[in-house]
Design a protein around this motif. Structure first.
Motif, PDB file in Angstrom:
ATOM      1  N   MET A  44       0.969  -1.156  -0.126  1.00  0.00           N
ATOM      2  CA  MET A  44       0.341   0.230   0.369  1.00  0.00           C
ATOM      3  C   MET A  44       0.729   1.401   0.211  1.00  0.00           C
ATOM      4  SD  MET A  44      -2.774  -0.233   2.591  1.00  0.00           S
ATOM      5  CE  MET A  44      -4.518  -2.136   2.320  1.00  0.00           C
ATOM      6  N   LEU A  45       2.143   1.435   1.083  1.00  0.00           N
ATOM      7  CA  LEU A  45       2.599   2.074   1.307  1.00  0.00           C
ATOM      8  C   LEU A  45       3.340   2.608  -0.573  1.00  0.00           C
ATOM      9  CD1 LEU A  45       3.397   1.605   4.341  1.00  0.00           C
ATOM     10  CD2 LEU A  45       2.306   3.986   3.880  1.00  0.00           C
ATOM     11  N   PRO A 105       3.718   3.273  -3.485  1.00  0.00           N
ATOM     12  CA  PRO A 105       3.266   4.326  -4.817  1.00  0.00           C
ATOM     13  C   PRO A 105       3.147   5.848  -4.739  1.00  0.00           C
ATOM     14  CG  PRO A 105       1.014   2.883  -4.643  1.00  0.00           C
ATOM     15  CD  PRO A 105       2.574   2.656  -3.380  1.00  0.00           C
ATOM     16  N   ALA A 106       2.868   6.017  -2.724  1.00  0.00           N
ATOM     17  CA  ALA A 106       4.188   7.028  -2.157  1.00  0.00           C
ATOM     18  C   ALA A 106       4.522   7.247  -1.887  1.00  0.00           C
ATOM     19  CB  ALA A 106       2.964   7.073  -0.886  1.00  0.00           C
ATOM     20  N   VAL A 107       5.356   6.206  -1.751  1.00  0.00           N
ATOM     21  CA  VAL A 107       7.156   5.954  -1.654  1.00  0.00           C
ATOM     22  C   VAL A 107       7.960   6.288  -2.655  1.00  0.00           C
ATOM     23  CG1 VAL A 107       9.454   4.097  -1.102  1.00  0.00           C
ATOM     24  CG2 VAL A 107       6.991   4.045   0.421  1.00  0.00           C
ATOM     25  N   ILE A 108       7.333   6.135  -3.720  1.00  0.00           N
ATOM     26  CA  ILE A 108       8.276   6.351  -5.264  1.00  0.00           C
ATOM     27  C   ILE A 108       7.603   7.841  -4.907  1.00  0.00           C
ATOM     28  CG2 ILE A 108       8.365   5.849  -7.813  1.00  0.00           C
ATOM     29  CD1 ILE A 108       6.732   3.009  -6.806  1.00  0.00           C
ATOM     30  N   PHE A 109       6.415   8.127  -5.478  1.00  0.00           N
ATOM     31  CA  PHE A 109       6.634   9.493  -5.829  1.00  0.00           C
ATOM     32  C   PHE A 109       6.810  10.231  -5.037  1.00  0.00           C
ATOM     33  CE2 PHE A 109       1.794   7.991  -7.544  1.00  0.00           C
ATOM     34  CZ  PHE A 109       2.018   8.920  -8.259  1.00  0.00           C
ATOM     35  N   THR A 110       7.141  10.516  -3.573  1.00  0.00           N
ATOM     36  CA  THR A 110       8.210  11.370  -2.709  1.00  0.00           C
ATOM     37  C   THR A 110       9.818  11.280  -2.874  1.00  0.00           C
ATOM     38  OG1 THR A 110       6.397  10.634  -0.425  1.00  0.00           O
ATOM     39  CG2 THR A 110       8.557  11.287  -0.469  1.00  0.00           C
ATOM     40  N   ALA A 111       9.990   9.843  -3.467  1.00  0.00           N
ATOM     41  CA  ALA A 111      11.790   9.727  -4.091  1.00  0.00           C
ATOM     42  C   ALA A 111      11.468  11.046  -5.029  1.00  0.00           C
ATOM     43  CB  ALA A 111      11.740   7.899  -4.123  1.00  0.00           C
ATOM     44  N   ILE A 112      10.633  10.638  -5.749  1.00  0.00           N
ATOM     45  CA  ILE A 112      11.011  11.743  -7.294  1.00  0.00           C
ATOM     46  C   ILE A 112      10.862  12.355  -7.025  1.00  0.00           C
ATOM     47  CG2 ILE A 112       9.842  11.589  -9.767  1.00  0.00           C
ATOM     48  CD1 ILE A 112       9.938   8.456 -10.014  1.00  0.00           C
ATOM     49  N   PHE A 113       9.599  12.888  -6.635  1.00  0.00           N
ATOM     50  CA  PHE A 113       9.602  14.375  -6.816  1.00  0.00           C
ATOM     51  C   PHE A 113       9.879  15.193  -5.259  1.00  0.00           C
ATOM     52  CE2 PHE A 113       6.268  12.347  -8.996  1.00  0.00           C
ATOM     53  CZ  PHE A 113       6.837  12.999 -10.784  1.00  0.00           C
ATOM     54  N   ALA A 114      10.761  14.503  -3.877  1.00  0.00           N
ATOM     55  CA  ALA A 114      10.512  15.166  -3.015  1.00  0.00           C
ATOM     56  C   ALA A 114      12.000  15.320  -3.140  1.00  0.00           C
ATOM     57  CB  ALA A 114       9.888  14.954  -1.684  1.00  0.00           C
ATOM     58  N   TYR A 115      12.467  13.708  -2.811  1.00  0.00           N
ATOM     59  CA  TYR A 115      14.245  13.698  -2.852  1.00  0.00           C
ATOM     60  C   TYR A 115      14.597  13.771  -3.688  1.00  0.00           C
ATOM     61  CZ  TYR A 115      12.974  11.915   2.135  1.00  0.00           C
ATOM     62  OH  TYR A 115      12.558  11.482   3.665  1.00  0.00           O
ATOM     63  N   LEU A 116      14.528  13.346  -4.570  1.00  0.00           N
ATOM     64  CA  LEU A 116      15.433  13.773  -5.819  1.00  0.00           C
ATOM     65  C   LEU A 116      15.946  15.578  -6.139  1.00  0.00           C
ATOM     66  CD1 LEU A 116      16.421  11.533  -7.724  1.00  0.00           C
ATOM     67  CD2 LEU A 116      14.567  11.621  -8.754  1.00  0.00           C
ATOM     68  N   PRO A 117      14.805  16.547  -5.818  1.00  0.00           N
ATOM     69  CA  PRO A 117      15.712  17.714  -6.341  1.00  0.00           C
ATOM     70  C   PRO A 117      16.103  17.720  -4.884  1.00  0.00           C
ATOM     71  CG  PRO A 117      13.063  17.404  -6.558  1.00  0.00           C
ATOM     72  CD  PRO A 117      13.782  15.925  -5.547  1.00  0.00           C
TER      73      PRO A 117
END
Lengths: 306, 296, 595
Positions: free
Chosen positions: A22-23, A25-37
């Protein structure tokens, strides 16, 4: 039979594979759009030139931080940010709390519904538009001064250029604009209160006021706590857009905030690095605030916001 | 005793009603002003003669708007954005808030996940790095750039998570006893009980998508792809540069600074969808849920 | 049973996701999909053309044969298509007749540049002016610089110092011609503004330096009521002006003068003419015996500030004037002017063109005239104007293989507008030609073809023709600037509709005797001129100027409003110097000596 059930229950309770899925998708989105930058944060330690990019820009250590801390307007902007944000956070919870409690007492449902809809309206407007209206209302020859003069015989006050009143206007108008939002959240929490609790209170002979005090408030306290702690996260965001469109040179002493300062930095000379340093500084301060409030809440009431 | 109480109750009701009515009035007057402005002549609007009733009534502003195709095109983009964005937001909120609402002893990794998400509330990479990431993902100028970066909102997840935590545990435990797994518990037990919270988050998500303008401006390379809020933002010209050396171009810009009526009309049109949707959602907050009716 | 449920749930989830995806995809497909395709195909073309560009250049070089004039070279099409990547600070077309389905990509310039010069104008991105700087920075960080771009002086400075721009010296020498010189080198010196270390990094776009003068506009219709019936009764000195304001105050009460937080240099409803009357300026670097000094800290400014404070206390201005930005959309100051609340409006030459024209539409009886420039003794005071009034630069990005294309495009645009602007040509156009003409939107191009001298030139030429009672002009008798035909049309328009407020506005500002431009010319011709010498941005300016300006503005306004006593000026000067002003002065003077 009962044993089988118990076993089943135990197994399903402790199976967490589904929870991880369940978690995901949120983990992936956070990784790409919050952690990567976040690699961009090195900018705060560089003299960043866009054309040179992150790899070739010169590293300057903490020079950018030293620079922003010595800026003449930094101190007043920092203090103003705290004062404005503090009152905005407190009032933007207190006012909706009172409103939602009052709304909850309303008997006529059409009235309740209409008010609820209407208080939400200002939330839809952008500051650019509201600022124009507010400046009209608080002008020297505006409605407020007219009312004060005609009803209370008070000399007109130049609110808009007054270091005494302007900060209050900024705070009050922001609370007014946003109050519909939190009112809805709190009202949702209030309607969610277990009806049996009220019934029990009534049986015990509690008045309406006592019911509010002893049933409603404690039940929605978690929501209030969440809103407060989340609000504290934004302690250094005192409302950039609003202040940018409403302030003027005369009241800068009392309403200039960190974000307007950064904005001027950026506009004045593409100082990407100084702006990034300021951002990082803000992050650190917010983190401290949230951490402390989280900890206090946890110690006092054993409640975890996160 | 009984009489006394009902008198105070009556007084309180009146007081309550009056205060709420005043608050509501302060909120509705601006929109009346905007509405009146949009139906007034532009000279009357500029001269400040418009209050809450149209002066020199005219439909010019609306006619002008209807003649503009790009406005309605941007509205359609916004509608799609709200639809797709909100669905994605709600799905993510539900499937993220549920695991995070599990007690730590039941789901040990919860703390790690929470820290992972919470950090992003305070630290951001800034505009330029985010832009580079999005560019490298080839999302620039695409519809998805309006939706994917904002898909996961930790703030909303935390609100939802706290709401779920507040639900009576007995019901979900009963579900487990009946052999339900986590997915089933979420969809059949938790979500139906969370309607008020879901409705408010749905509303915020919709308003967020409807009003967001900066991402459209920054990540779209072509104004044809602008959502409505971005389109409107480009219409509100605030020329704060020094005008010492006025060129004919800037001169022409000046006269466009005063299309107050058209902007009022745009603002009013922009608010209509929310005013239409809101009462439907409101039903859920007011009715709430009948948690008390659960009988075992 | 359990498995089954799981499966069903999962498929439901899948369906939900798919629906979302497909719905959203539908929504986007109208534009997004197409644009993506378009982009990728454009990329392909750009690659293929890059391969051929070498040939193109050699073709052009060999066919040069030294015999061709720049004009011939400028009109010569490329042998192979050349892609020019540009970016755009978008604004809608100002021309109400522009067809609504025209976009920058389908505009006439894109079509004709490709047909006539083999130049493909490719819009990499388009953004609103407010966000241009941010988007530009982000794109730069991603390694993209447009081929031809219009830059603010700050951006220009920044980009040139980072090595992002091409040296245009060679192309300039080969391709410049009189028509183009009128634009970026109108006085034979202006082009130097774009040079750094002897290299030409940009073509400066400027305006007439005389535009920084300021006029006093009076509504004779309102002044009648206080006994002023002819223009020679209008005040010449500050003393006379104050007397007039006092009379107006007695009669109607205050405020009698528009005022705003942009107190200096706003060119409308500001205090500039009063500063000028005292030969004071809030900014600018003037030469004092070979050393540059900053006018904003000059001791002399105390006088004008004290006077303004006196006026503020008397109630000439709104008590809260400092809260209003005259440039904000729907500024209340402007609205008051339009509503006819002021009989006196200070401002620049263009003020009749806006907002006085709106006032005239609302109040046809108003009768605006330009009064004498105010001073202390009734003589024309010294004025300060910029030596190089540069607004923007047109520059060529470092990745551009054909720097000369910018000259070709400029020249083509000038020819196109000159050819199609005359009223006779317009009247003879077919529907199709008209559509093409209205689809030429100059604000969508990465350059402007504005000649800074055109205001004066058109004023003189048209008034000459007016004396000769001409109503038609042959193409060859018209000056070769792109503003001429517009001015001519406004002259004809005013002659035909003298009662129309809008027609009056364009006529009175540009062409009327004793109108805006006329008074502007007279002022610069009679006054002693002090030049603001600095047109560069030094490193300290980048980091300090913003905060220093703020310090100055806050101090000035605070003194005018009486919050700070006039002695506060001395404290301000100290602070100004300490907080970076001295550094800037040092850098500026170093630059000035080595210029």
């Amino acid at each position: 039979m009962a044993d089988v059930k118990k076993q089943k229950k135990k197994r399903s309770l402790y199976k967490t594979r589904e929870l991880h899925i369940m978690l995901l998708p949120a983990v992936i989105f956070t990784a790409i759009f919050a952690y990567l930058p976040m690699f961009g944060l090195i900018m705060a330690f560089q003299d960043f030139k866009p054309l040179l990019g992150f790899t070739k820009s010169e590293f300057v250590g903490f020079e950018q931080f030293a620079y922003i801390f010595t800026m003449p307007s930094f101190r007043s902007a920092f203090v103003n940010t705290f004062i404005i944000a503090f009152f905005k956070i407190i009032l933007s919870i207190l006012v909706p709390l009172i409103l939602s409690l009052m709304l909850n007492e309303v008997v006529k449902s059409w009235f309740k519904r209409s008010v609820q809809t209407i208080v939400f309206i200002p939330y839809f407007f952008s500051w650019a538009i509201l600022a124009g209206m507010l400046l009209e209302i608080f002008a020297y020859d505006g409605i407020i001064n007219n009312v004060l003069e005609n009803l209370f015989h008070i000399e007109p006050i130049a609110f808009l250029v007054s270091n005494k009143y302007f900060r209050t206007i900024i705070i009050a108008s922001d609370v007014w604009k946003g109050m519909g939002y939190n009112t809805v959240l709190l009202l949702a929490a209030i309607t969610n209160v277990d009806a049996a609790l009220y019934e029990a209170a009534r049986v015990d002979g509690a008045s309406r006021w006592e019911q509010v005090l002893h049933v409603t408030l404690p039940s929605i306290l978690p929501m209030v706590a969440v809103l407060t702690v989340l609000g504290l996260g934004g302690i250094l965001n005192a409302g950039f857009e609003q202040i940018l469109v409403m302030y003027n040179p005369t009241v800068e002493k009392t309403v200039d905030i960190l974000d307007t300062l950064v904005y001027r930095l950026g506009i004045a000379g593409h100082q990407y690095s100084a702006a990034a340093a300021m951002g990082l500084f803000k992050s650190a301060v917010s983190l401290i605030f949230v951490g402390v409030s989280y900890w206090i809440l946890y110690k006092k009431s054993d409640y975890r916001v996160f | 005793m009984k009489v006394k109480r009902s008198v105070s109750f009556y007084v309180y009701q009146v007081f309550n009603t009056v205060v709420l009515a005043l608050v509501a009035l302060s909120c509705i007057l601006p929109i009346l002003h905007v509405f009146a402005m949009s139906l007034s002549s532009s000279n009357a609007a500029m001269a400040g003669r418009v209050g809450f009733v149209p002066v020199e009534f005219t439909f010019t502003a609306y006619e002008y708007l209807i003649s503009k195709k790009d406005f309605f095109h941007s509205v359609s983009i916004s509608l799609w954005r709200v639809l797709a964005g909100t669905v994605l937001n709600m799905v993510i909120i539900a499937i993220t808030a549920y695991p995070l609402s599990r007690p730590t002893q039941q789901f040990r990794a919860r703390t790690a996940y929470m820290v992972y998400f919470a950090i992003t509330m305070f630290i951001g990479g800034g505009l330029i790095p985010t832009y580079m990431v999005i560019k490298n993902l080839h999302l620039l100028d695409s519809f998805w750039v309006l939706i994917l970066p904002s898909a996961m909102s930790i703030w909303n997840v935390i609100i939802m998570m706290n709401f779920i935590k507040g639900l009576p545990r007995a019901i979900e435990e009963a579900a487990f006893v009946d052999g339900a797994n986590h997915w089933q518990t979420l969809t059949r037990v938790i979500l139906p009980m969370s309607k008020p919270s879901l409705a408010s988050l749905l509303l915020f998500s919709m308003i967020g998508h409807w009003n967001a303008w900066f991402d459209g401006m920054f990540y779209m390379n072509n104004p044809n792809n602008y959502p409505m809020a971005t389109y409107l933002a480009t219409q509100v010209i605030n020329n704060n540069q020094s005008m010492t050396n006025m060129t004919p171009e800037q001169l022409a810009l000046l006269s466009s600074l005063s299309e107050k009526t058209v902007r009022s009309a745009q603002m009013f049109i922009a608010i209509i969808p929310i005013l239409v949707v809101y009462p439907f959602l409101q039903k859920f907050f007011v009715k709430g849920i009948t948690v008390g009716s659960v009988k075992e | 049973m359990k498995k089954d449920m799981k499966k069903r749930w999962f498929s439901a989830f899948l369906v939900a996701i798919m629906t979302t995806v497909s719905l959203a995809a539908c929504g986007g497909s109208g534009d997004t999909g197409n644009t993506e395709n378009a982009n990728s195909s454009k990329e392909e073309t750009s690659e293929s053309s890059a391969a051929t560009q070498e040939d193109t250049n050699t073709d052009a070089d060999s066919s040069d044969a030294a015999a061709k004039t720049p004009e011939e070279l400028l009109l010569e099409p490329y042998a192979e298509p050349v892609d020019i990547h540009v970016v755009l600070q978008y604004r809608e077309s100002e021309d109400p007749d522009t067809p609504t389905d025209v976009t920058p990509e389908t505009s006439t310039a894109v079509k004709l540049l490709s047909e006539e010069l083999n130049i493909n104008l490719v819009y990499d991105w388009i953004v609103n002016a407010d966000q241009f700087s941010q988007k530009f920075g982000a794109e730069m960080a991603a390694g993209n610089i447009p081929d031809v771009v219009m830059l603010s002086p700050n951006d220009f400075e920044d980009l040139a110092s980072q090595g992002g721009l091409v040296d245009l010296t060679e192309a300039y020498e080969a391709y410049t011609c009189d028509d183009l010189e009128n634009i970026y080198n109108f006085d034979g010196n202006f082009i130097n503004v774009g040079k750094k270390d002897g290299k030409l990094y940009g073509l400066p776009m400027g305006t007439d330096p005389a535009q920084s003068t300021s006029q006093m506009y009076y509504d004779m219709n309102q002044l009648k009521e206080v006994g002023i019936t002819s223009a020679d009764q209008l005040p010449k000195t500050i003393e006379e002006f104050e007397a007039l304001c006092d009379t107006l105050m007695e009669k109607n009460g205050g405020p009698v003068l528009p005022a705003c937080k942009n107190y200096f240099g706003a060119q409308l409803g500001d205090f500039t003419p009063f500063f000028h009357a005292y030969e004071s300026w809030a900014g600018g670097w003037y030469d004092n015996n070979g050393t540059l000094e900053y006018a904003g800290i000059n001791e002399k400014n105390k006088e004008v500030l004290s006077k303004l404070n006196e006026w503020y206390n008397k109630g000439y201005f709104k008590k809260d004037f400092a809260a209003y930005d005259i440039w904000a959309a729907d500024s209340p100051v402007v609205n008051d002017i339009v509503a006819g609340k002021y009989a006196i409006v200070p401002g620049s030459w263009w003020v009749p063109n806006w907002p006085l024209n709106s006032n005239k539409v609302e109040h046809p009886e108003s009768d605006w005239v330009v009064g004498p420039n105010l001073s202390l003794d009734g003589e024309q005071p010294d004025i300060m104007i910029s030596r190089y009034p540069v607004n923007n630069f047109i520059a060529v990005g470092k990745d551009c293989k054909n720097p000369e294309a910018v000259f070709k495009m400029l020249y083509w645009s000038l020819q196109y507008t000159l050819k199609n602007s005359p009223p006779e040509v317009q009247n003879a156009m077919s529907e199709e030609e008209k559509t093409e003409w209205h689809s030429y939107v100059y604000t969508w191009l990465p350059y402007r073809i504005y000649s800074p001298t055109c205001l004066r030139q058109n004023f003189e030429v048209i008034n000459q023709y007016a004396k000769e009672n001409k109503t038609e002009i042959a193409l060859e008798d018209a000056p070769r600037n792109n503003e001429f035909w517009g001015s001519w049309a406004s002259y004809i328009n005013y002659a035909e509709n003298p009662d129309d407020g809008v027609a009056w506005g364009t006529y009175f500002s540009r062409l009327a005797e004793n109108g805006g431009v006329d008074n502007m010319i007279k002022t610069v011709e009679t006054a002693n001129i002090v030049y603001d010498e600095v047109y560069v941005t030094t490193p300290s300016m980048i980091s300090r100027q913003g905060e220093l300006d703020k310090l100055r503005d806050n101090t000035y306004i605070s003194i005018i409003m009486g919050e700070t006593p006039i002695e506060g000026f001395d404290t301000f000067v100290e602070q100004w110097k300490a907080q970076g002003g001295d550094d800037i002065a040092k850098e500026v003077n170093e630059w000035y000596q080595n210029k």
